[in-house]
Enzyme design. Structure first.
Site, short mmCIF file in Angstrom:
data_model
loop_
_atom_site.label_atom_id
_atom_site.label_comp_id
_atom_site.label_asym_id
_atom_site.label_seq_id
_atom_site.Cartn_x
_atom_site.Cartn_y
_atom_site.Cartn_z
N GLU A 22 60.58 13.25 88.66
CA GLU A 22 59.65 13.45 89.86
C GLU A 22 59.26 14.71 90.06
OE1 GLU A 22 61.74 12.90 93.44
OE2 GLU A 22 60.15 11.78 94.53
N LYS A 44 56.08 5.41 95.40
CA LYS A 44 57.70 5.54 95.84
C LYS A 44 57.58 5.12 97.40
CE LYS A 44 61.05 9.15 96.60
NZ LYS A 44 61.23 10.77 96.64
N CYS A 85 63.80 8.60 92.60
CA CYS A 85 64.63 9.32 93.31
C CYS A 85 65.23 8.42 94.27
CB CYS A 85 63.85 10.62 94.00
SG CYS A 85 65.02 12.00 94.22
#
Ligand code: NAG
Ligand code: NAG
Ligand code: NAG
Ligand code: NAG
Ligand code: NAG
Length: 514
Positions: free
Chosen positions: A89, A192, A225
């Site tokens: 990321e 995300k 993440c």
């Protein structure tokens, strides 16, 4: 990105590269197909002034320097037979941009579910897509599936309707994973869902559940993440029988419970899945820890203190996990063989031990855990936080670390610092010092080995086990079992190093919004 918290302190930096891959093959009775996966931990070249807007040309100049490194690593991965390669990321542009200062870095990424586009062979189809083109050509040239994370832009119609979710400047800006097939086709795009204090990016209006198919290993799901801690999209993907997750991350390490490799392995074991995790490498940001995890093996890297700050390519052959509905089943039994650890006749009945009375409260990662000390060389302890109880049976082998303090902690509640999420946690930790208040603080080394059985009765089946030994070495737990009644058991013995943390981390997704 996770945990760029100002109050967080550092540490953590020891390394290992550990592999159990050869153990993989006997596990399944059916003929096992396998593939070669690669992840790259990237020491990125940062923009030193992320708050200052740059022109497209200057932004590209910066991006190309990181893309040059990706290019070299893609070639190396390909030479080692990799069929899929994952980059971390924020690995191209870095961090700390504002919504406007990131403008020059953004590319409009067409939806691969709506149209087929190969940016390498059809570069003229869209302007300002230099990053997409280069990644696509990288995948094509090296004949591998390539996953990268980049800054995406999507114009949206500005409506007069005040309930319209389109931002007032008429565009979405997303933290985006892109996937290219081995001929360069853009096959997946994922926004995300759980940004972590990322001023430059929006949360998508709806959680996106994105998977893509490969000829060598079937289906993969995409998360980024902080997403790994949440129901959307992680658990929703697993409930759809996705058993292989791709995890670009920029994760700041946090002992004793959420160090990168520790939690990466915990998710893989607890959910019985493969996780391909690529992290950033940065000493100042306390980021390192990447790996290729299956329920049977872990190939990982965690940089050591004092190591040169450089990238690391990991490559491993891993089995294809079948979409067999194992996750959806209500009750699971362990694949691990039962161990010989049972020193007491009534050992499976640790819960009959009354809760210890000499408990104390100490903060672990900002949560008030109820702890009890391990006072003996061997014994049993029981500690509760409200009605949530954790039991431990242990035998300790001091090996020169006899003055090390260990405690069993229990916490049931909602974690509220830097993100809000409900947990039930049983954790056996080495205390950082000799005071009770040091129990739950960060420590990365230990000399005391321990044979133990840790168990708890959880209000969820989403429980993630980990055993972390001294200097950031992961141990493959000997036995992990989830019972139908919420009882979860983690048993381990014959440790290779001193015990830092043994943990059952339960996520109460259903309580997150209460
Ligand atoms: C981003 O900001 C945080 C705090 O605001 C700081 O600690 C960190 O070093 C910054 N990172 C970069 C890459 O500028
Ligand atoms: C790309 O930009 C050029 C020059 O501004 C313009 O002529 C062309 O129409 C654009 N192409 C696309 C696909 O938008
Ligand atoms: C994990 O998945 C494998 C198949 O890939 C299955 O045989 C095994 O029973 C599963 N284990 C658990 C604990 O669900
Ligand atoms: C642990 O080590 C002992 C002594 O080497 C051995 O007898 C025992 O089988 C081992 N147990 C496990 C579960 O590997
Ligand atoms: C857990 O312990 C903390 C600290 O002692 C306490 O505030 C909290 O109420 C307890 N949780 C439950 C569920 O009883």
């Amino acid at each position: 990105m996770y945990c760029r918290d100002k109050t967080m302190f550092s540490f953590v930096v020891f390394s290992v590269c550990y592999s159990l891959i050869s153990a993989v093959v006997q596990v399944e009775p059916r003929e096992i197909s396998s593939y070669v996966a690669a992840v790259y931990e990237h020491s990125l070249i940062l923009n030193p002034e992320p708050h200052v807007p740059l022109s497209r040309a200057a932004s590209l100049q910066h991006l190309q320097r990181n893309l040059d490194i990706y290019e070299q690593q893609a070639a190396r991965a390909s030479q080692q037979g990799a069929q899929i390669l994952v980059f971390p990321e924020d690995g191209l542009q870095g961090f700390n941009f504002s919504r406007s200062s990131i403008s020059g870095y953004l590319e409009i990424i067409p939806d691969p579910q709506q149209e087929r586009w190969n940016p390498c062979t059809e570069p003229e189809k869209y302007n300002n897509t230099e990053v997409l083109q280069r990644l696509s050509c990288m995948a094509r040239r090296n004949k591998l599936y390539l996953v990268a994370n980049m800054a995406g832009l999507q114009p949206c119609p500005l409506k007069t309707d005040p309930t319209s979710s389109c931002p007032s400047d008429g565009r979405w800006q997303f933290n985006t994973n892109v996937v290219f097939s081995s001929d360069g086709l853009l096959v997946a795009r994922y926004h995300k869902n759980n940004p972590y204090f990322e001023e430059a990016f929006n949360t998508p209006p709806q959680p996106e559940i994105i998977t893509f198919d490969t000829p060598f290993a079937g289906k993969f799901g995409l998360i980024t993440c902080f997403d790994i801690l949440f129901n959307e999209p992680t658990i929703t993907l697993l409930e759809k029988d996705v058993r292989q997750l791709i995890f670009p991350t920029a994760w700041m390490n946090q002992l004793p419970l959420l160090d990168t490799i520790q939690f990466q392995q915990a998710i893989s074991l607890g959910a019985n899945i493969t996780l391909l995790a690529a992290n950033i490498r940065s000493d100042t940001l306390i980021m390192t820890g990447s790996g290729i995890y299956t329920p049977f093996s872990a190939t990982y890297h965690h940089a050591q203190r004092g190591d040169p700050e450089e990238g690391r390519l990991l490559v491993a052959r891993v089995p294809v996990l079948e979409q067999d509905g194992a996750f959806a089943a209500e009750s699971k039994s362990s694949t691990a063989a039962d161990s010989g650890f049972c020193h007491h006749e009534s050992c499976s009945d640790a819960s009959s031990v009354p809760p210890s009375s000499d408990t104390f409260t100490s903060s672990m990662m900002w949560d008030p855990f109820t702890f009890v000390l391990l006072q003996e060389t061997e014994g049993r302890v029981n500690v509760c936080n409200g009605t949530f109880c954790c039991h431990l049976q242990y035998q300790r082998f001091p090996q020169g670390g006899s003055n090390e303090l260990y405690a069993l902690g229990a916490f049931a509640g909602t974690h509220i610092v830097n993100g809000r999420y409900a947990v039930q946690v049983c954790a056996l930790v080495r205390c950082a010092g000799l005071d009770l208040s040091s129990c739950g603080q960060e420590v990365e080394e230990a000399e005391s080995k321990m044979d133990f059985q840790l168990e708890g009765k959880f209000g969820t089946r989403n429980v993630y086990p980990s055993v972390l030994a001294s200097k950031m070495v992961l141990e493959q737990p000997e036995h992990f079992e989830k019972g139908a009644d919420g009882k979860v058991i983690l048993k381990h013995s014959n440790m290779s190093g001193g015990l830092v943390t043994a943990c059952l981390y339960g996520r109460m997704y259903h309580l997150d919004n209460e």
